[in-house]
Motif scaffolding. Structure first.
Motif, PDB file in Angstrom:
ATOM      1  N   ASN A  81       0.822  -1.220   0.000  1.00 47.94           N
ATOM      2  CA  ASN A  81       0.000   0.000   0.000  1.00 47.94           C
ATOM      3  C   ASN A  81       0.854   1.267   0.000  1.00 47.94           C
ATOM      4  OD1 ASN A  81      -2.614  -1.202  -0.027  1.00 47.94           O
ATOM      5  ND2 ASN A  81      -2.295  -1.769   2.127  1.00 47.94           N
ATOM      6  N   GLY A  82       1.884   1.272  -0.795  1.00 50.12           N
ATOM      7  CA  GLY A  82       2.716   2.464  -0.941  1.00 50.12           C
ATOM      8  C   GLY A  82       3.795   2.613   0.117  1.00 50.12           C
ATOM      9  N   SER A  83       3.866   1.697   1.081  1.00 51.68           N
ATOM     10  CA  SER A  83       4.903   1.776   2.111  1.00 51.68           C
ATOM     11  C   SER A  83       6.210   1.209   1.579  1.00 51.68           C
ATOM     12  CB  SER A  83       4.484   0.983   3.353  1.00 51.68           C
ATOM     13  OG  SER A  83       3.391   1.585   3.981  1.00 51.68           O
ATOM     14  N   SER A  84       7.287   1.718   2.090  1.00 50.28           N
ATOM     15  CA  SER A  84       8.613   1.268   1.704  1.00 50.28           C
ATOM     16  C   SER A  84       8.917  -0.098   2.324  1.00 50.28           C
ATOM     17  CB  SER A  84       9.646   2.288   2.179  1.00 50.28           C
ATOM     18  OG  SER A  84      10.926   1.735   2.204  1.00 50.28           O
ATOM     19  N   PRO A  85       9.426  -1.044   1.535  1.00 50.87           N
ATOM     20  CA  PRO A  85       9.842  -2.331   2.124  1.00 50.87           C
ATOM     21  C   PRO A  85      10.912  -2.148   3.203  1.00 50.87           C
ATOM     22  CG  PRO A  85       9.839  -2.464  -0.274  1.00 50.87           C
ATOM     23  CD  PRO A  85       9.595  -1.031   0.090  1.00 50.87           C
ATOM     24  N   LEU A  86      11.772  -1.152   3.036  1.00 52.32           N
ATOM     25  CA  LEU A  86      12.790  -0.897   4.055  1.00 52.32           C
ATOM     26  C   LEU A  86      12.176  -0.419   5.363  1.00 52.32           C
ATOM     27  CD1 LEU A  86      15.595   0.785   1.908  1.00 52.32           C
ATOM     28  CD2 LEU A  86      15.552  -1.539   2.849  1.00 52.32           C
ATOM     29  N   MET A  87      11.110   0.376   5.258  1.00 58.19           N
ATOM     30  CA  MET A  87      10.430   0.854   6.463  1.00 58.19           C
ATOM     31  C   MET A  87       9.751  -0.318   7.190  1.00 58.19           C
ATOM     32  SD  MET A  87       7.663   3.896   6.826  1.00 58.19           S
ATOM     33  CE  MET A  87       8.532   5.205   7.618  1.00 58.19           C
ATOM     34  N   VAL A  88       9.144  -1.212   6.431  1.00 56.60           N
ATOM     35  CA  VAL A  88       8.514  -2.391   7.031  1.00 56.60           C
ATOM     36  C   VAL A  88       9.579  -3.244   7.712  1.00 56.60           C
ATOM     37  CG1 VAL A  88       7.261  -4.528   6.520  1.00 56.60           C
ATOM     38  CG2 VAL A  88       6.536  -2.390   5.465  1.00 56.60           C
ATOM     39  N   PHE A 143       4.953   2.452  16.957  1.00 57.18           N
ATOM     40  CA  PHE A 143       5.874   2.489  15.828  1.00 57.18           C
ATOM     41  C   PHE A 143       5.731   1.243  14.952  1.00 57.18           C
ATOM     42  CE2 PHE A 143       9.906   1.900  13.627  1.00 57.18           C
ATOM     43  CZ  PHE A 143      10.042   3.134  13.021  1.00 57.18           C
ATOM     44  N   SER A 144       6.127   0.109  15.478  1.00 54.27           N
ATOM     45  CA  SER A 144       6.200  -1.101  14.656  1.00 54.27           C
ATOM     46  C   SER A 144       4.841  -1.552  14.149  1.00 54.27           C
ATOM     47  CB  SER A 144       6.866  -2.228  15.443  1.00 54.27           C
ATOM     48  OG  SER A 144       8.189  -1.885  15.770  1.00 54.27           O
ATOM     49  N   ILE A 145       3.905  -1.736  15.043  1.00 56.25           N
ATOM     50  CA  ILE A 145       2.579  -2.220  14.625  1.00 56.25           C
ATOM     51  C   ILE A 145       1.874  -1.178  13.773  1.00 56.25           C
ATOM     52  CG2 ILE A 145       0.315  -2.949  15.481  1.00 56.25           C
ATOM     53  CD1 ILE A 145       1.834  -4.359  17.773  1.00 56.25           C
ATOM     54  N   ASN A 146       2.096   0.095  14.070  1.00 53.42           N
ATOM     55  CA  ASN A 146       1.526   1.182  13.274  1.00 53.42           C
ATOM     56  C   ASN A 146       2.001   1.095  11.818  1.00 53.42           C
ATOM     57  OD1 ASN A 146       0.485   3.621  12.375  1.00 53.42           O
ATOM     58  ND2 ASN A 146       1.357   4.822  14.034  1.00 53.42           N
ATOM     59  N   ILE A 147       3.291   0.874  11.614  1.00 57.79           N
ATOM     60  CA  ILE A 147       3.832   0.766  10.251  1.00 57.79           C
ATOM     61  C   ILE A 147       3.237  -0.446   9.541  1.00 57.79           C
ATOM     62  CG2 ILE A 147       5.927   0.236   8.921  1.00 57.79           C
ATOM     63  CD1 ILE A 147       7.427   2.113  10.820  1.00 57.79           C
ATOM     64  N   LEU A 148       3.126  -1.563  10.251  1.00 54.95           N
ATOM     65  CA  LEU A 148       2.559  -2.766   9.632  1.00 54.95           C
ATOM     66  C   LEU A 148       1.097  -2.556   9.240  1.00 54.95           C
ATOM     67  CD1 LEU A 148       4.152  -5.516  11.909  1.00 54.95           C
ATOM     68  CD2 LEU A 148       4.932  -4.691   9.672  1.00 54.95           C
ATOM     69  N   ARG A 169      -0.252   0.275   8.419  1.00 49.98           N
ATOM     70  CA  ARG A 169      -0.227   1.154   7.231  1.00 49.98           C
ATOM     71  C   ARG A 169       0.138   0.372   5.988  1.00 49.98           C
ATOM     72  NH1 ARG A 169       3.902   5.454   8.149  1.00 49.98           N
ATOM     73  NH2 ARG A 169       3.775   5.519   5.899  1.00 49.98           N
ATOM     74  N   ALA A 170       1.148  -0.485   6.100  1.00 46.79           N
ATOM     75  CA  ALA A 170       1.651  -1.198   4.927  1.00 46.79           C
ATOM     76  C   ALA A 170       0.668  -2.234   4.400  1.00 46.79           C
ATOM     77  CB  ALA A 170       2.979  -1.875   5.271  1.00 46.79           C
ATOM     78  N   TRP A 171       0.019  -2.958   5.286  1.00 43.43           N
ATOM     79  CA  TRP A 171      -0.793  -4.082   4.831  1.00 43.43           C
ATOM     80  C   TRP A 171      -2.280  -3.805   4.775  1.00 43.43           C
ATOM     81  CZ3 TRP A 171       2.657  -7.203   8.512  1.00 43.43           C
ATOM     82  CH2 TRP A 171       3.872  -7.478   7.875  1.00 43.43           C
ATOM     83  N   HIS A 172      -2.743  -2.825   5.535  1.00 42.42           N
ATOM     84  CA  HIS A 172      -4.178  -2.552   5.555  1.00 42.42           C
ATOM     85  C   HIS A 172      -4.511  -1.110   5.195  1.00 42.42           C
ATOM     86  CE1 HIS A 172      -4.843  -6.531   7.150  1.00 42.42           C
ATOM     87  NE2 HIS A 172      -3.952  -6.283   8.097  1.00 42.42           N
ATOM     88  N   ASP A 173      -3.502  -0.340   4.826  1.00 43.37           N
ATOM     89  CA  ASP A 173      -3.657   1.058   4.434  1.00 43.37           C
ATOM     90  C   ASP A 173      -4.382   1.890   5.489  1.00 43.37           C
ATOM     91  OD1 ASP A 173      -3.037   3.104   2.698  1.00 43.37           O
ATOM     92  OD2 ASP A 173      -4.912   2.920   1.565  1.00 43.37           O
ATOM     93  N   ILE A 174      -4.106   1.601   6.758  1.00 41.31           N
ATOM     94  CA  ILE A 174      -4.681   2.366   7.866  1.00 41.31           C
ATOM     95  C   ILE A 174      -3.739   3.525   8.163  1.00 41.31           C
ATOM     96  CG2 ILE A 174      -5.363   2.324  10.295  1.00 41.31           C
ATOM     97  CD1 ILE A 174      -6.073  -0.640   9.889  1.00 41.31           C
ATOM     98  N   GLN A 175      -4.185   4.730   7.857  1.00 36.86           N
ATOM     99  CA  GLN A 175      -3.349   5.924   8.015  1.00 36.86           C
ATOM    100  C   GLN A 175      -3.701   6.727   9.277  1.00 36.86           C
ATOM    101  OE1 GLN A 175      -0.860   6.578   5.801  1.00 36.86           O
ATOM    102  NE2 GLN A 175      -1.407   4.751   4.654  1.00 36.86           N
ATOM    103  N   THR A 176      -4.711   6.287   9.992  1.00 35.89           N
ATOM    104  CA  THR A 176      -5.254   7.037  11.128  1.00 35.89           C
ATOM    105  C   THR A 176      -4.207   7.398  12.173  1.00 35.89           C
ATOM    106  OG1 THR A 176      -7.304   5.811  10.795  1.00 35.89           O
ATOM    107  CG2 THR A 176      -7.109   7.041  12.852  1.00 35.89           C
ATOM    108  N   PHE A 177      -3.290   6.489  12.450  1.00 30.97           N
ATOM    109  CA  PHE A 177      -2.352   6.682  13.554  1.00 30.97           C
ATOM    110  C   PHE A 177      -0.946   7.059  13.083  1.00 30.97           C
ATOM    111  CE2 PHE A 177      -5.474   3.406  14.733  1.00 30.97           C
ATOM    112  CZ  PHE A 177      -6.162   4.124  15.705  1.00 30.97           C
ATOM    113  N   ARG A 178      -0.835   7.504  11.859  1.00 27.87           N
ATOM    114  CA  ARG A 178       0.470   7.819  11.274  1.00 27.87           C
ATOM    115  C   ARG A 178       1.243   8.859  12.085  1.00 27.87           C
ATOM    116  NH1 ARG A 178       1.511   8.772   4.931  1.00 27.87           N
ATOM    117  NH2 ARG A 178       3.757   8.961   5.076  1.00 27.87           N
ATOM    118  N   ALA A 179       0.550   9.850  12.603  1.00 24.67           N
ATOM    119  CA  ALA A 179       1.208  10.925  13.357  1.00 24.67           C
ATOM    120  C   ALA A 179       1.791  10.434  14.685  1.00 24.67           C
ATOM    121  CB  ALA A 179       0.226  12.054  13.618  1.00 24.67           C
ATOM    122  N   LEU A 180       1.431   9.232  15.123  1.00 24.02           N
ATOM    123  CA  LEU A 180       1.923   8.716  16.394  1.00 24.02           C
ATOM    124  C   LEU A 180       3.262   7.981  16.270  1.00 24.02           C
ATOM    125  CD1 LEU A 180      -1.417   7.371  17.910  1.00 24.02           C
ATOM    126  CD2 LEU A 180      -0.243   9.516  18.422  1.00 24.02           C
TER     127      LEU A 180
END
Length: 162
Positions: A46-53, A97-102, A104-115
């Motif tokens: 979903n547009g996330s970087s593999p390196l970030m994941v 951090f970690s679960i938030n990125i996952l 975003r990457a797999w379910h395109d949940i952007q709600t908690f990005r600022a955290l």
């Protein structure tokens, strides 16, 4: 009676937190392995970087081991609040951090990005609390950590040999 119940609950909690950190560390480690396997075979980020994941998974694995270590060390230092704070910060960091990125990457949940920055800050605060637990003296040593003082052995004749 309320005071007795509260004291019992506090003592019970003091005995349980190390095992709770060990269990949570093991569960997060298992989750990180599952997520790593999924990341290796997933087609959509979903547009996330593999390196970030990968970075989020590495941090989750590293802090899972940190939680297990805190639990092991906490078994002999159950009154040490700084170890408890360190574990709470590690858990918070994994979530923010970690679960938030996952998510975003797999379910395109952007709600908690600022955290996410707060998750990284939590990791840092956890390590600082961990360090302070061993640098600064605790005001109340637990019976298992207090040194046991024994008188020096005397000879049978009562003479002290130097």
């Amino acid at each position: 009676t309320t005071l007795i119940v509260m004291e019992h609950l506090q003592q019970t909690t003091l005995k349980r937190w190390p095992k709770g950190f060990i269990a949570m560390g093991a569960l997060l480690a298992a989750l990180s392995v599952i997520a790593s396997a999924y990341a290796a075979h997933a087609n959509s980020l979903n547009g996330s970087s593999p390196l970030m994941v990968q970075a989020s998974l590495n941090l989750m694995q590293f802090h899972s081991i940190g939680l297990i270590l805190l639990g092991i060390l906490g078994q002999s230092r159950q009154n040490e609040k700084r170890l408890q704070f360190a574990g709470a910060f590690f858990l918070l960091g994994c979530l923010l951090f970690s679960i938030n990125i996952l998510l975003r990457a797999w379910h395109d949940i952007q709600t908690f990005r600022a955290l996410m920055p707060w998750g990284g800050t939590s990791f840092i605060l956890g390590w600082l609390a961990f360090a302070l637990a061993f640098v600064r003296k605790s005001s109340k040593p637990t019976p298992s950590t207090a040194p046991e003082l024994k008188p020096p052995p005397a000879s049978e004749s009562g003479d002290q040999k130097h």
